[in-house]
Design a protein around this motif. Structure first.
Motif, short mmCIF file in Angstrom:
data_model
loop_
_atom_site.label_atom_id
_atom_site.label_comp_id
_atom_site.label_asym_id
_atom_site.label_seq_id
_atom_site.Cartn_x
_atom_site.Cartn_y
_atom_site.Cartn_z
N PRO A 224 0.83 -1.21 0.00
CA PRO A 224 0.00 0.00 0.00
C PRO A 224 0.86 1.26 0.00
O PRO A 224 1.93 1.30 0.61
N GLY A 225 0.38 2.26 -0.68
CA GLY A 225 1.09 3.53 -0.76
C GLY A 225 2.04 3.66 -1.94
O GLY A 225 2.50 4.75 -2.25
N THR A 226 2.34 2.54 -2.62
CA THR A 226 3.26 2.58 -3.76
C THR A 226 2.59 3.26 -4.94
O THR A 226 1.46 2.94 -5.30
N THR A 227 3.28 4.21 -5.55
CA THR A 227 2.74 4.96 -6.67
C THR A 227 3.11 4.30 -8.00
O THR A 227 4.11 3.59 -8.09
N PRO A 228 2.33 4.54 -9.05
CA PRO A 228 2.66 3.95 -10.36
C PRO A 228 3.97 4.53 -10.91
O PRO A 228 4.32 5.68 -10.66
N ALA A 229 4.69 3.73 -11.66
CA ALA A 229 5.92 4.15 -12.33
C ALA A 229 6.10 3.29 -13.57
O ALA A 229 5.62 2.16 -13.61
N LYS A 230 6.80 3.82 -14.57
CA LYS A 230 6.92 3.10 -15.83
C LYS A 230 7.51 1.71 -15.64
O LYS A 230 7.00 0.72 -16.19
N TYR A 231 8.57 1.60 -14.85
CA TYR A 231 9.19 0.29 -14.68
C TYR A 231 8.28 -0.68 -13.94
O TYR A 231 8.37 -1.90 -14.12
N ARG A 232 7.37 -0.15 -13.13
CA ARG A 232 6.43 -1.03 -12.43
C ARG A 232 5.38 -1.57 -13.39
O ARG A 232 4.90 -2.69 -13.21
N PHE A 233 5.01 -0.80 -14.39
CA PHE A 233 4.08 -1.32 -15.39
C PHE A 233 4.72 -2.47 -16.17
O PHE A 233 4.08 -3.48 -16.45
N LEU A 234 5.99 -2.32 -16.52
CA LEU A 234 6.69 -3.39 -17.23
C LEU A 234 6.80 -4.64 -16.37
O LEU A 234 6.66 -5.76 -16.86
N ALA A 235 7.04 -4.44 -15.07
CA ALA A 235 7.10 -5.58 -14.15
C ALA A 235 5.72 -6.20 -13.98
O ALA A 235 5.57 -7.43 -13.89
N ARG A 236 4.70 -5.35 -13.93
CA ARG A 236 3.31 -5.83 -13.79
C ARG A 236 2.94 -6.76 -14.95
O ARG A 236 2.22 -7.75 -14.77
N ASN A 237 3.45 -6.46 -16.14
CA ASN A 237 3.08 -7.24 -17.32
C ASN A 237 3.45 -8.71 -17.19
O ASN A 237 2.76 -9.58 -17.71
N ARG A 238 4.55 -8.99 -16.50
CA ARG A 238 4.97 -10.39 -16.38
C ARG A 238 3.98 -11.16 -15.51
O ARG A 238 3.77 -12.37 -15.72
N LEU A 239 3.35 -10.48 -14.53
CA LEU A 239 2.34 -11.15 -13.70
C LEU A 239 1.06 -11.40 -14.49
O LEU A 239 0.43 -12.44 -14.35
N VAL A 240 0.67 -10.43 -15.32
CA VAL A 240 -0.51 -10.63 -16.17
C VAL A 240 -0.31 -11.86 -17.05
O VAL A 240 -1.21 -12.67 -17.22
N ALA A 241 0.91 -12.02 -17.58
CA ALA A 241 1.20 -13.17 -18.43
C ALA A 241 1.24 -14.47 -17.64
O ALA A 241 0.76 -15.50 -18.10
N SER A 242 1.80 -14.43 -16.44
CA SER A 242 2.03 -15.67 -15.68
C SER A 242 0.76 -16.24 -15.07
O SER A 242 0.68 -17.45 -14.84
N LEU A 243 -0.24 -15.41 -14.80
CA LEU A 243 -1.42 -15.87 -14.06
C LEU A 243 -2.50 -16.47 -14.95
O LEU A 243 -3.63 -16.64 -14.51
N SER A 244 -2.18 -16.80 -16.21
CA SER A 244 -3.19 -17.32 -17.11
C SER A 244 -2.64 -18.44 -17.97
O SER A 244 -1.45 -18.73 -17.98
N ASP A 245 -3.55 -19.06 -18.73
CA ASP A 245 -3.18 -20.14 -19.65
C ASP A 245 -2.68 -19.61 -20.98
O ASP A 245 -2.10 -20.37 -21.77
N GLY A 246 -2.89 -18.34 -21.27
CA GLY A 246 -2.45 -17.76 -22.52
C GLY A 246 -2.78 -16.28 -22.56
O GLY A 246 -3.59 -15.79 -21.76
N VAL A 247 -2.15 -15.55 -23.47
CA VAL A 247 -2.33 -14.10 -23.58
C VAL A 247 -2.89 -13.76 -24.94
O VAL A 247 -2.36 -14.20 -25.97
N VAL A 248 -3.97 -12.99 -24.96
CA VAL A 248 -4.58 -12.49 -26.19
C VAL A 248 -4.33 -10.99 -26.28
O VAL A 248 -4.65 -10.25 -25.34
N VAL A 249 -3.77 -10.54 -27.39
CA VAL A 249 -3.52 -9.12 -27.61
C VAL A 249 -4.55 -8.61 -28.62
O VAL A 249 -4.67 -9.15 -29.72
N VAL A 250 -5.30 -7.59 -28.21
CA VAL A 250 -6.29 -6.98 -29.09
C VAL A 250 -5.89 -5.51 -29.28
O VAL A 250 -5.96 -4.72 -28.34
N GLU A 251 -5.48 -5.16 -30.45
CA GLU A 251 -5.03 -3.80 -30.78
C GLU A 251 -3.82 -3.38 -29.93
O GLU A 251 -3.94 -3.18 -28.73
N ALA A 252 -2.69 -3.28 -30.58
CA ALA A 252 -1.48 -2.85 -29.90
C ALA A 252 -0.51 -2.27 -30.92
O ALA A 252 -0.40 -2.78 -32.03
#
Length: 392
Positions: A224-252
Motif C-alpha cells: 500500500p502507498g506505492t505509486t505507479p511508475a513506468k518500470y512497475r508497469f513493465l514488471a506488472r506485465n509479467r504477472l498478467v502473463a504468468s497468471l493465465s493459460d495464454g495471452v490475447v492481444v487486441v489492438e497494440a
C-alpha cells in the motif's frame, strides 16, 4: 472457495503474528521481485530474514536492494489498511499462493530481478488458486477503437460465460473492456496493478476496481502507498502473463505494453494470440506484425483462443464462435424460445432467483417458473437454497 479475511485492528491473529508482519515489512523494503531475498526467506524464514535486513547483516547484492528502505517499517499499518478494504497479504507460505502459475519464473536466469513476485497484496475474498485455475489474459492499447472494444467484449464475454477468468491490467481501452465484459455476464476477472491496491489507477477506473474486487480480485506485488511508475508497469506485465493459460492481444502498437506482456508470455511458455486488425489502423500494427512474424497465432473469437490455450482434447466443436466441450456441456441447440432466454440469463457462476431471471431474460415470472423444472430435468440447471444455477 473463499479465503477467510482477518478482522479489525483488535484481531489478535493479525496483531500478534510476527511472521505475517515480517512478510509485510520485507514486501515494503524490496517493493517488487527480489530472488535473492526470496532465497534467504526460504533458507531462514521471514522473521530471521527481516532481522537480517534491519541489522544490515546481508550479502552485498541483497544489501544493495534493501539498504534504502530497511528503516521503513509500516507493516502493521499496511496490513490494517488492506484488511479494512476487504483484502489481505498472500505469501508463498499460504495455501492461497498460485504456486503452479509462477513456476515458469524458475526456468529463467537466477540473476534476473524480474522473477516471481515476493508476495501479493490482494483485494477480494476469492482464492487466487481458484481464480487462476482456468484463466486467459486479454491486453491491448489504451486508445482502443470501436472495433477493438467490440472484439474484446465478444471474446472476454464468451470465455467468462464458459467459466474462464479474465486477467488484465485495469487500464483504459482494451483492459477495461475485457474486465467489464467478464463481469457483464456474471463471470470472474482479475486486475493486476502497477501500484498499491489502495490506489485506484487510473483514477477513472476507481469504481471498476471496486466492482472487480467484489467477486474477483485486484492484486499487486507492491505494498500500500506505492505509486505507479513506468518500470512497475513493465514488471506488472509479467504477472498478467504468468497468471493465465495464454495471452490475447487486441489492438497494440509495435512498441507497447501489450507486446511486452506477449513477450513475457513467450518466456514463460504461455501461448500468445493476437486479433488481426485493419491494415490502415495504427492501433493494430503490433498485432498484425506479431501474426506475420510468427510471434502470435491469429484468433478471431473465443473458440480460436481455447483451441490454442485450452486443455488438450477439450475442444471438439464450435457453437456460435465459442468452442464447447461436447462431453461436459449439453448441446444448447436443443433449447429455444423462453427456455433459451432463461438459461442464458443464468450467471456463469453463482445463482439467481426466479424474479431476477425474469428481469434478466425478459420472460414473465410465471413462464420462468414453468421453464425451470424442464431445464432441470434435461440436465441444464440445478436448484438450491439460494436459487437456480447452471449445471456444471
Amino acid at each position: 472457495m473463499t479465503v477467510e479475511l482477518l478482522g479489525g485492528a483488535d484481531d489478535p491473529r493479525r496483531a500478534h503474528d510476527p511472521r505475517r508482519l515480517a512478510w509485510a515489512y520485507l514486501s515494503k523494503v524490496v517493493q517488487g521481485p527480489c530472488p535473492a531475498l526470496s532465497r534467504l526467506v526460504d533458507d531462514v524464514g521471514p522473521e530471521e530474514a527481516a532481522r537480517a535486513v534491519r541489522e544490515r547483516y546481508l550479502a552485498e547484492l541483497l544489501g544493495e536492494r534493501t539498504v534504502a528502505r530497511a528503516h521503513v517499517d509500516t507493516a502493521a499499518h499496511d496490513l490494517d489498511l488492506v484488511a479494512g478494504m476487504g483484502g489481505r497479504l498472500v505469501t508463498p507460505e499460504d495455501d492461497d499462493w498460485p504456486q503452479w502459475r509462477l513456476l515458469g519464473f524458475d526456468t529463467l536466469s537466477a540473476s534476473r530481478e524480474d522473477g516471481a513476485p515476493f508476495a501479493l497484496w490482494v483485494l477480494g475474498s476469492r482464492s487466487l488458486v481458484e481464480l487462476t485455475e482456468r484463466a486467459i489474459s486479454i491486453v491491448g492499447t489504451r486508445a482502443a477503437s470501436g472495433y477493438g472494444e467490440h472484439v474484446t467484449a465478444e471474446v472476454a464475454g464468451d470465455l467468462a460465460v464458459d467459466g474462464w477468468t479474465i486477467v488484465s491490467g485495469a487500464a483504459f481501452g482494451i483492459d477495461g473492456a475485457a474486465h467489464r465484459a467478464a463481469m457483464g455476464v456474471g463471470g470472474l476477472t482479475v486486475a493486476v496493478l502497477a501500484c498499491g491496491v489502495d490506489r485506484a489507477y487510473p483514477a477513472g477506473h476507481a469504481r471498476l476496481l471496486r466492482q472487480i474486487a467484489q467477486n474477483g480480485a485486484v492484486i499487486s506485488e507492491y505494498p500500500p502507498g506505492t505509486t505507479p511508475a513506468k518500470y512497475r508497469f513493465l514488471a506488472r506485465n509479467r504477472l498478467v502473463a504468468s497468471l493465465s493459460d495464454g495471452v490475447v492481444v487486441v489492438e497494440a502498437g509495435w512498441r507497447s505494453g501489450a507486446r511486452n506482456t506477449a513477450s513475457w508470455a513467450r518466456k514463460l511458455g504461455r501461448p500468445v494470440m493476437a486479433v488481426p486488425g485493419p491494415v490502415t489502423s495504427v492501433s493494430s500494427t503490433g498485432c498484425n506484425r506479431m501474426i506475420r512474424e510468427g510471434e502470435a497465432r491469429l484468433v478471431a473469437n473465443a473458440g480460436d483462443v481455447l483451441e490454442e490455450a485450452g486443455p488438450i482434447g477439450l475442444r471438439e466443436g464450435v457453437d456460435g464462435g465459442v468452442v464447447r466441450d461436447l462431453d461436459a456441456v449439453r448441446d444448447l441447440d436443443a433449447l429455444s424460445g423462453d427456455a433459451l432466454l432463461v438459461y442464458e440469463a443464468l450467471p456463469a457462476l453463482g445463482t439467481r432467483g426466479v424474479r431476477e431471471l425474469s428481469e434478466a431474460s425478459g420472460v414473465a415470472v410465471e413462464k420462468v417458473r414453468a421453464v425451470l423444472p424442464m431445464l432441470e430435468m434435461e440436465g441444464f440447471v440445478d436448484s438450491g437454497d439460494t436459487g437456480w444455477s447452471r449445471q456444471r
